[in-house]
Scaffold this motif. Sequence first.
Motif, PDB file in Angstrom:
ATOM      1  N   ARG A   1      -5.805   6.658   1.809  1.00  0.00           N
ATOM      2  CA  ARG A   1      -4.792   6.051   0.957  1.00  0.00           C
ATOM      3  C   ARG A   1      -3.773   5.374   1.862  1.00  0.00           C
ATOM      4  NH1 ARG A   1      -8.153   7.749  -1.823  1.00  0.00           N
ATOM      5  NH2 ARG A   1      -8.039   8.971  -3.753  1.00  0.00           N
ATOM      6  N   PHE A   2      -3.141   4.332   1.360  1.00  0.00           N
ATOM      7  CA  PHE A   2      -2.065   3.735   2.149  1.00  0.00           C
ATOM      8  C   PHE A   2      -1.057   3.089   1.211  1.00  0.00           C
ATOM      9  CE2 PHE A   2      -3.222  -0.604   1.428  1.00  0.00           C
ATOM     10  CZ  PHE A   2      -2.174  -1.378   1.918  1.00  0.00           C
ATOM     11  N   ARG A   3       0.133   2.874   1.732  1.00  0.00           N
ATOM     12  CA  ARG A   3       1.135   2.120   0.982  1.00  0.00           C
ATOM     13  C   ARG A   3       2.110   1.465   1.948  1.00  0.00           C
ATOM     14  NH1 ARG A   3       5.276   4.873  -2.797  1.00  0.00           N
ATOM     15  NH2 ARG A   3       6.387   2.937  -2.347  1.00  0.00           N
ATOM     16  N   HIS A   4       2.688   0.378   1.485  1.00  0.00           N
ATOM     17  CA  HIS A   4       3.779  -0.250   2.218  1.00  0.00           C
ATOM     18  C   HIS A   4       5.043   0.588   2.032  1.00  0.00           C
ATOM     19  CE1 HIS A   4       1.531  -3.950   3.056  1.00  0.00           C
ATOM     20  NE2 HIS A   4       1.071  -3.854   1.829  1.00  0.00           N
ATOM     21  N   LEU A   5       5.914   0.521   3.020  1.00  0.00           N
ATOM     22  CA  LEU A   5       7.148   1.302   2.984  1.00  0.00           C
ATOM     23  C   LEU A   5       8.365   0.405   3.122  1.00  0.00           C
ATOM     24  CD1 LEU A   5       6.190   4.270   5.358  1.00  0.00           C
ATOM     25  CD2 LEU A   5       6.160   4.277   2.854  1.00  0.00           C
ATOM     26  N   ARG A   6       9.416   0.781   2.437  1.00  0.00           N
ATOM     27  CA  ARG A   6      10.698   0.093   2.587  1.00  0.00           C
ATOM     28  C   ARG A   6      11.658   0.901   3.448  1.00  0.00           C
ATOM     29  NH1 ARG A   6      12.713  -0.098  -3.159  1.00  0.00           N
ATOM     30  NH2 ARG A   6      14.574  -0.958  -2.163  1.00  0.00           N
TER      31      ARG A   6
ATOM     32  N   ARG B   1       6.353  -2.354   7.482  1.00  0.00           N
ATOM     33  CA  ARG B   1       5.619  -1.180   7.942  1.00  0.00           C
ATOM     34  C   ARG B   1       4.958  -0.467   6.762  1.00  0.00           C
ATOM     35  NH1 ARG B   1       9.943   2.774  10.491  1.00  0.00           N
ATOM     36  NH2 ARG B   1      10.772   0.785  11.226  1.00  0.00           N
ATOM     37  N   GLY B   2       4.080   0.459   7.086  1.00  0.00           N
ATOM     38  CA  GLY B   2       3.398   1.235   6.049  1.00  0.00           C
ATOM     39  C   GLY B   2       2.892   2.540   6.629  1.00  0.00           C
ATOM     40  N   VAL B   3       2.161   3.282   5.820  1.00  0.00           N
ATOM     41  CA  VAL B   3       1.596   4.561   6.249  1.00  0.00           C
ATOM     42  C   VAL B   3       0.225   4.713   5.613  1.00  0.00           C
ATOM     43  CG1 VAL B   3       2.715   5.838   4.359  1.00  0.00           C
ATOM     44  CG2 VAL B   3       2.004   7.048   6.429  1.00  0.00           C
ATOM     45  N   ARG B   4      -0.701   5.273   6.367  1.00  0.00           N
ATOM     46  CA  ARG B   4      -2.015   5.601   5.818  1.00  0.00           C
ATOM     47  C   ARG B   4      -2.226   7.104   5.903  1.00  0.00           C
ATOM     48  NH1 ARG B   4      -5.311   5.794  10.685  1.00  0.00           N
ATOM     49  NH2 ARG B   4      -4.738   4.204  12.202  1.00  0.00           N
ATOM     50  N   VAL B   5      -2.955   7.623   4.921  1.00  0.00           N
ATOM     51  CA  VAL B   5      -3.234   9.057   4.809  1.00  0.00           C
ATOM     52  C   VAL B   5      -4.738   9.227   4.665  1.00  0.00           C
ATOM     53  CG1 VAL B   5      -2.948  11.098   3.344  1.00  0.00           C
ATOM     54  CG2 VAL B   5      -0.998   9.586   3.768  1.00  0.00           C
TER      55      VAL B   5
ATOM     56  N   ALA C   1      -0.604   8.318   9.547  1.00  0.00           N
ATOM     57  CA  ALA C   1      -0.211   7.489  10.682  1.00  0.00           C
ATOM     58  C   ALA C   1       0.593   6.304  10.180  1.00  0.00           C
ATOM     59  CB  ALA C   1      -1.440   7.001  11.452  1.00  0.00           C
ATOM     60  N   SER C   2       1.633   5.964  10.914  1.00  0.00           N
ATOM     61  CA  SER C   2       2.403   4.768  10.602  1.00  0.00           C
ATOM     62  C   SER C   2       1.592   3.527  10.941  1.00  0.00           C
ATOM     63  CB  SER C   2       3.714   4.754  11.390  1.00  0.00           C
ATOM     64  OG  SER C   2       4.550   5.824  11.013  1.00  0.00           O
ATOM     65  N   MET C   3       1.866   2.439  10.243  1.00  0.00           N
ATOM     66  CA  MET C   3       1.193   1.173  10.511  1.00  0.00           C
ATOM     67  C   MET C   3       2.228   0.052  10.555  1.00  0.00           C
ATOM     68  SD  MET C   3      -2.154   1.352   7.999  1.00  0.00           S
ATOM     69  CE  MET C   3      -1.149   1.277   6.519  1.00  0.00           C
ATOM     70  N   ASP C   4       1.996  -0.910  11.426  1.00  0.00           N
ATOM     71  CA  ASP C   4       2.847  -2.096  11.417  1.00  0.00           C
ATOM     72  C   ASP C   4       2.380  -3.042  10.318  1.00  0.00           C
ATOM     73  OD1 ASP C   4       0.588  -3.452  12.400  1.00  0.00           O
ATOM     74  OD2 ASP C   4       1.295  -3.394  14.472  1.00  0.00           O
ATOM     75  N   ALA C   5       3.100  -4.136  10.143  1.00  0.00           N
ATOM     76  CA  ALA C   5       2.802  -5.053   9.045  1.00  0.00           C
ATOM     77  C   ALA C   5       1.398  -5.642   9.165  1.00  0.00           C
ATOM     78  CB  ALA C   5       3.841  -6.173   9.011  1.00  0.00           C
ATOM     79  N   GLY C   6       0.953  -5.910  10.394  1.00  0.00           N
ATOM     80  CA  GLY C   6      -0.372  -6.490  10.588  1.00  0.00           C
ATOM     81  C   GLY C   6      -1.476  -5.549  10.159  1.00  0.00           C
TER      82      GLY C   6
END
Length: 245
Positions: free
Chosen positions: A142-147, A173-177, A187-192
């Motif tokens: 699962r993942f989502r964008h974060l504010r 940025r975002g996070v995936r689970v 894990a955190s993810m950058d915009a790319g």
Amino acid sequence: MSLHELQRRFAASVAGQHESTDLDARGMRVYANNYRGQLIATLRDTYAKTRLWLGDDDFDLAAGRYVDANAPSSWTLDAYGLGFPEMLEADYADDPDIGELAWLDGALRRAFGTRDAEAIGPEELVADDWERVAFVFVPSVRFRHLRSNAVAIWSALANEVMPPAAICPDDGRGVRVWRRDLSPQFASMDAGECACLDLALAGATFGEICELLSRPYPSLRVAAEAGRLLRSWVSDGLIETLRQE
């Protein structure tokens, strides 16, 4: 009155949806309090870091509002509270860290109960035409964008150290689970990476992902960046198999 009708009225009365005059009021209040308390306790357990961040009183008030509006619909309480992060996002619209923290809590809990799947290793990254290769991800992804900096807050709470103040960096940025073996991961993810994972989960091919990367990166860096992302996804155990389109 049939047994089925009695059971229906009993369940509705316990859930606060119908007050039956056929049932003892004092006894029903005991059942109703136990029912409500158990559901709030379930939300406390699932959204433990969110409770630490909000504080017990504010969390319990929010949990109570959710319980009053949402009866369980599954045979297991593990499935209860799916909409709780959305409710918090609406209730705390100016504080995105709260809803995002709850999303991360819930996603990690539910990753544990997803179907088992064997992820591929680096030696299985073999294809005749990489332009047409798509990816099948393990079911727990699962993942989502974060504010906000919800990931940093969650990590600090998990490690029992002082969490940082909430900020809204607005950097995409975002996070995936996902779950690896029996352990939920994040894990955190950058915009790319967010953009590429979003595309890949929707069924895009490796060629389409490279095309997306060609916008921010010069042509000589596209292959290296795409390879870096693919290695990261494989080493973390996110990909179940390759699919040729």
